[in-house]
Scaffold this motif. Structure first.
Motif, PDB file in Angstrom:
ATOM      1  N   ARG A   9       0.839  -1.217   0.000  1.00 25.48           N
ATOM      2  CA  ARG A   9       0.000   0.000   0.000  1.00 25.48           C
ATOM      3  C   ARG A   9       0.862   1.251   0.000  1.00 25.48           C
ATOM      4  N   GLU A  10       1.969   1.222   0.758  1.00 23.42           N
ATOM      5  CA  GLU A  10       2.871   2.369   0.787  1.00 23.42           C
ATOM      6  C   GLU A  10       3.482   2.598  -0.590  1.00 23.42           C
ATOM      7  N   GLU A  11       3.785   1.523  -1.292  1.00 21.43           N
ATOM      8  CA  GLU A  11       4.318   1.644  -2.651  1.00 21.43           C
ATOM      9  C   GLU A  11       3.265   2.243  -3.582  1.00 21.43           C
ATOM     10  N   GLU A  12       2.010   1.795  -3.438  1.00 17.53           N
ATOM     11  CA  GLU A  12       0.921   2.347  -4.253  1.00 17.53           C
ATOM     12  C   GLU A  12       0.736   3.840  -3.977  1.00 17.53           C
ATOM     13  N   VAL A  13       0.800   4.214  -2.698  1.00 16.56           N
ATOM     14  CA  VAL A  13       0.659   5.628  -2.332  1.00 16.56           C
ATOM     15  C   VAL A  13       1.792   6.441  -2.949  1.00 16.56           C
ATOM     16  N   GLN A  14       2.999   5.923  -2.896  1.00 13.12           N
ATOM     17  CA  GLN A  14       4.142   6.629  -3.471  1.00 13.12           C
ATOM     18  C   GLN A  14       3.952   6.812  -4.973  1.00 13.12           C
ATOM     19  N   GLN A  15       3.454   5.789  -5.651  1.00 11.61           N
ATOM     20  CA  GLN A  15       3.214   5.899  -7.086  1.00 11.61           C
ATOM     21  C   GLN A  15       2.135   6.937  -7.379  1.00 11.61           C
ATOM     22  N   LEU A  16       1.077   6.957  -6.581  1.00  8.28           N
ATOM     23  CA  LEU A  16       0.014   7.942  -6.770  1.00  8.28           C
ATOM     24  C   LEU A  16       0.520   9.353  -6.501  1.00  8.28           C
TER      25      LEU A  16
END
Length: 78
Positions: free
Chosen positions: A39-46
């Motif tokens: 989820r942290e990786e997804e947030v960083q991508q967003l």
């Protein structure tokens, strides 16, 4: 003395259950940590996408971001 000998026999199943619960919780915690990392990786991508979009919008001086409010008729009451 017989009670003292029976005590370890009673504790063995309890200890085994506690160890099993602890192992299950350790696996669950590892799974949750993995999900959090994803989820942290997804947030960083967003966040990167938002930053890119903001850069694109504000870099284009002809964009609507620089437009002033359109003229609106006066709404004064008589």
């Amino acid at each position: 003395m017989a009670a003292a000998l029976a005590l370890p026999a009673c504790q063995d199943p309890r200890l085994a259950r506690l160890e099993a619960v602890q192992q299950q919780q350790a696996h669950e915690l590892a799974r949750l940590r993995q999900q959090l990392a994803e989820r942290e990786e997804e947030v960083q991508q967003l966040e990167t996408c938002v930053d890119d979009l903001e850069s694109t919008v504000y870099a284009d001086e002809d964009s609507a971001a620089y437009d002033e409010e359109p003229d609106r008729p006066s709404t004064t009451l008589l």
